[in-house]
Design a protein around this motif. Structure first.
Motif, short mmCIF file in Angstrom:
data_model
loop_
_atom_site.label_atom_id
_atom_site.label_comp_id
_atom_site.label_asym_id
_atom_site.label_seq_id
_atom_site.Cartn_x
_atom_site.Cartn_y
_atom_site.Cartn_z
N PHE A 11 -4.92 11.25 7.91
CA PHE A 11 -3.65 10.94 8.57
C PHE A 11 -2.56 11.98 8.32
N SER A 12 -2.57 12.65 7.15
CA SER A 12 -1.48 13.58 6.91
C SER A 12 -1.91 15.03 6.89
N ARG A 46 -7.94 6.32 7.23
CA ARG A 46 -6.66 5.91 7.83
C ARG A 46 -6.91 4.73 8.77
N GLN A 132 -5.42 -2.99 9.73
CA GLN A 132 -3.97 -3.21 9.91
C GLN A 132 -3.67 -4.18 11.06
N GLY A 172 -1.52 0.24 1.59
CA GLY A 172 -1.77 0.57 2.99
C GLY A 172 -3.13 0.16 3.53
N LYS A 204 2.31 7.63 2.77
CA LYS A 204 1.80 6.52 3.58
C LYS A 204 2.87 5.94 4.50
N ARG A 205 2.39 5.22 5.51
CA ARG A 205 3.24 4.76 6.60
C ARG A 205 4.36 3.83 6.15
N ALA A 208 7.80 5.34 6.00
CA ALA A 208 8.55 5.50 7.25
C ALA A 208 9.14 4.17 7.70
N GLU A 215 8.70 9.86 10.28
CA GLU A 215 7.65 9.58 11.27
C GLU A 215 6.44 10.48 11.05
N PRO A 217 3.98 12.34 8.63
CA PRO A 217 3.61 12.14 7.23
C PRO A 217 4.10 13.25 6.30
N ARG A 220 7.51 12.67 4.31
CA ARG A 220 7.62 11.47 3.47
C ARG A 220 7.63 11.80 1.98
#
Ligand code: HH2
Length: 267
Positions: A11-12, A46, A132, A172, A204-205, A208, A215, A217, A220
């Protein structure tokens, strides 16, 4: 613990370490920046990620582990749910099996005992593709602690030595913002179970979802440092992070402040 993702889709940092030279250079940079453990991952977990087969995961991670092993004294960790990947990784020098499924695959606890490596048991509700969608708990902290204690019991019964078991709340992984915050606030309860705790909150989300911005990654860092410091304050044994140099600096300053007059510069 510094994160080294040799994946096209993390994800990042997905796709950044596409070749072995780039991955090795990144891992050695994290080593130089002060990571005690380097965590090598060949499958993204992710939310929404599609699974990868074992052959592909090994093709991504084993060459890096093999090249890295003679170049560092740091502990190396393999981030995988697959017993065959963990076994091959330990054979080429991994010290730790970091398993987001908490040794959930058939035969995994017995294999971990046989390999004699350290194991990280992480909590996840569901599986990455769907986790999720609508995570639900009656009492997230109590349920995560009970799950991890039970998984540690299974590892112990299989013959994994107590001092080789780590626990991780799985920030997460099948959790809403409220669940993540309850777990972060409740870390002392998890630490109180008596195993070293690993905390993975970096980029991690949920960060945000709290603050302004973030927004992307890569934006953050502030939130990641806040979570790492909270973890250290609560007594976690390690934090799994992407930004090693900045995290080491934050933890060193926190420790120096905690030491008060006892701090001597130049350590
Ligand atoms: N988080 C990720 C992956 N592995 N392992 C542990 N023990 N704890 C974590 O919190 C954890 C983990 C997800 O982060 P990242 O590796 O950056 O992303 P991706 O799964 O997309 O590769």
């Amino acid at each position: 613990m510094g994160v080294v993702n040799v994946t096209p889709d993390s994800f990042s940092d997905g796709g950044r370490l596409a070749n072995i030279e780039a991955a090795l250079a990144h891992a050695l940079a994290l080593d130089a920046a002060g990571a005690d453990i380097l965590d090598i991952g060949g499958e993204s977990t992710r939310p929404g990620a599609e699974p990868v087969n074992a052959a592909e995961e090994m093709a991504r991670t084993l060459p890096l582990l093999t090249a890295l092993r003679p170049k560092t004294l740091r502990r190396l960790s393999i981030d995988t749910c697959k017993p065959e990947v963990a076994e091959a990784a330990v054979r080429v020098g991994a010290d730790i099996w970091n398993d987001v499924s908490a040794l959930g695959a058939p035969g995994a606890p017995d294999l971990a005992a046989r390999l004699g490596c350290e194991v990280v048991l992480m909590h996840m509700q569901g599986e990455p593709r769907t986790m999720q969608t609508s995570p639900h708990y009656d009492d997230v902290l109590a349920e995560v602690c009970a799950f991890l204690e039970a998984r540690a019991g299974i590892a112990l019964a299989a013959g994994v030595a107590r001092e080789r078991i780590w626990l991780d709340p799985g920030i997460g992984f099948g959790k809403t913002l409220e669940h993540n915050l309850a777990l972060l606030a409740g870390l002392p309860a998890l630490v109180g179970l008596g195993f070293p705790v690993l905390l993975g909150a970096s980029r991690k989300r949920f960060i945000a979802a709290i603050g302004p911005g973030g927004e992307d990654p890569g934006d953050r860092l502030g939130g990641s440092l806040a979570a790492a410091l909270a973890g250290a304050q609560a007594g976690v044994a390690a934090v799994r992070v992407h930004d090693v140099a900045q995290t080491v600096q934050a933890l060193e300053v926190q420790a120096a402040i905690a030491a008060g007059g006892g701090f001597s510069p130049g350590r």
